[in-house]
Enzyme design. Structure first.
Site, PDB file in Angstrom:
ATOM      1  N   GLY A 109       4.661 -25.469 -10.056  1.00 27.19           N
ATOM      2  CA  GLY A 109       4.553 -26.895  -9.813  1.00 27.19           C
ATOM      3  C   GLY A 109       5.705 -27.534  -9.067  1.00 27.19           C
ATOM      4  N   ASN A 137       5.852 -28.146  -5.897  1.00 26.45           N
ATOM      5  CA  ASN A 137       5.290 -29.112  -4.957  1.00 26.45           C
ATOM      6  C   ASN A 137       4.743 -30.334  -5.688  1.00 26.45           C
ATOM      7  OD1 ASN A 137       5.686 -27.826  -2.323  1.00 26.45           O
ATOM      8  ND2 ASN A 137       4.384 -26.230  -3.173  1.00 26.45           N
ATOM      9  N   VAL A 178     -10.427 -21.627  -5.123  1.00 27.35           N
ATOM     10  CA  VAL A 178     -11.039 -22.166  -3.909  1.00 27.35           C
ATOM     11  C   VAL A 178     -12.222 -23.029  -4.351  1.00 27.35           C
ATOM     12  CG1 VAL A 178     -12.170 -21.637  -1.727  1.00 27.35           C
ATOM     13  CG2 VAL A 178     -10.337 -20.149  -2.579  1.00 27.35           C
ATOM     14  N   LEU A 179     -12.135 -24.315  -4.112  1.00 23.46           N
ATOM     15  CA  LEU A 179     -13.133 -25.249  -4.634  1.00 23.46           C
ATOM     16  C   LEU A 179     -14.509 -24.994  -4.028  1.00 23.46           C
ATOM     17  CD1 LEU A 179     -11.040 -28.544  -4.599  1.00 23.46           C
ATOM     18  CD2 LEU A 179     -11.456 -26.993  -6.523  1.00 23.46           C
ATOM     19  N   ASN A 195      -4.961 -29.464   1.116  1.00 28.34           N
ATOM     20  CA  ASN A 195      -4.417 -28.232   0.559  1.00 28.34           C
ATOM     21  C   ASN A 195      -3.127 -27.882   1.285  1.00 28.34           C
ATOM     22  OD1 ASN A 195      -4.489 -25.685  -0.987  1.00 28.34           O
ATOM     23  ND2 ASN A 195      -4.869 -24.734   0.999  1.00 28.34           N
ATOM     24  N   HIS A 217      -0.722 -24.761   2.332  1.00 26.89           N
ATOM     25  CA  HIS A 217      -0.725 -23.300   2.480  1.00 26.89           C
ATOM     26  C   HIS A 217       0.619 -22.845   3.029  1.00 26.89           C
ATOM     27  CE1 HIS A 217      -2.456 -19.323   2.961  1.00 26.89           C
ATOM     28  NE2 HIS A 217      -1.912 -19.270   4.164  1.00 26.89           N
ATOM     29  N   ASP A 219     -12.229 -27.826   2.936  1.00 30.08           N
ATOM     30  CA  ASP A 219     -13.662 -28.007   3.201  1.00 30.08           C
ATOM     31  C   ASP A 219     -14.546 -27.005   2.476  1.00 30.08           C
ATOM     32  OD1 ASP A 219     -13.052 -25.698   4.546  1.00 30.08           O
ATOM     33  OD2 ASP A 219     -13.616 -26.436   6.536  1.00 30.08           O
TER      34      ASP A 219
END
Length: 230
Positions: A23, A25, A125-126, A140, A142, A179
């Site tokens: 955590g 970020n 991954v949603l 997101n 990366h 997306d």
């Protein structure tokens, strides 16, 4: 974008932050919010365009949950075991678990009135309705310069190992619109650092991490501006 340039009308983008690990970020987002809140009286008061309304983890072991608790931010655990039960989770395939976790995260976001979502080191991954209901409102972070070194298996130190093995001269991080694909979607911003001779995944990460902390804050501020809340 310089943080000092961000102005708001006082309306905050209610944001859910999705996490899986330590955590750091998330902490950058919390620190910026608190440092730029009118309640603190700090320089730049009322300039933060977002409010973190909940932190949602896909594992109960995420230290990010403790960071949220220290900041008095509500938390939810949406691990496969938590949302499916132990027996069903053990028997389920990856896509089934991914959808179940995504649906539980959607319910949690709605519970706290989240208007946008930040994936801050979240490994899920949603999928499913959460992508549709928050279309163009999910970002997101990366740890590489997409479209290079993205996709399945490209997370954490795996990314840095791949960058070094490929002989890249630079790396960094990317904030993009999520997306439903794995590290796909429109890129909002990137931060770059050099890859130095003798770099290890750890040393490269140490150079990228501070840029991640800047990028995730800038990315969320950009998202708030894009959806006309500034």
């Amino acid at each position: 974008m310089f943080m000092s340039e961000i102005k708001t009308s006082g309306k905050k983008l209610k944001t859910a932050v999705l996490v899986s690990g330590g955590g750091t970020n998330l902490q950058a987002l919390i620190d910026y919010q608190f440092a730029h809140s009118g309640e603190t009286g700090a320089a730049g008061a009322e300039t933060c365009p977002y409010e973190i309304v909940c932190v949602i983890a896909d594992t109960k072991k995420a230290y990010a949950l403790e960071r949220a608790a220290k900041a008095n931010i509500p938390t939810e655990i949406c691990s496969p075991y938590a949302v499916m039960g132990e027996e069903k989770a053990k028997a389920a395939d990856r896509d089934t678990k991914r959808l179940a976790v995504s649906n539980a995260m959607l319910a949690a976001c709605k519970k706290y009135g989240a208007e946008a979502i930040v994936e801050a080191g979240c490994l899920t991954v949603l999928a499913g309705d959460i992508i549709k209901e928050y279309e163009n409102k999910i970002i997101n972070l990366h740890p590489a310069l997409l479209p290079k070194f993205g996709g399945v298996g490209m997370w954490g130190h795996h990314v840095h190992e791949a960058v070094i093995a490929a002989g890249e001269k630079e790396s960094g991080c990317t904030v993009h619109i999520a997306d439903g694909g794995c590290d796909t979607g429109r890129i909002l911003l990137q931060k770059k650092v050099p890859v130095l001779p003798g770099d290890t995944p750890d040393s490269l990460y140490e150079r990228i991490a501070p840029e991640e902390h800047k990028a995730i804050v800038e990315g969320l501020c950009m998202l708030a501006k894009e959806i006309n809340l500034l």
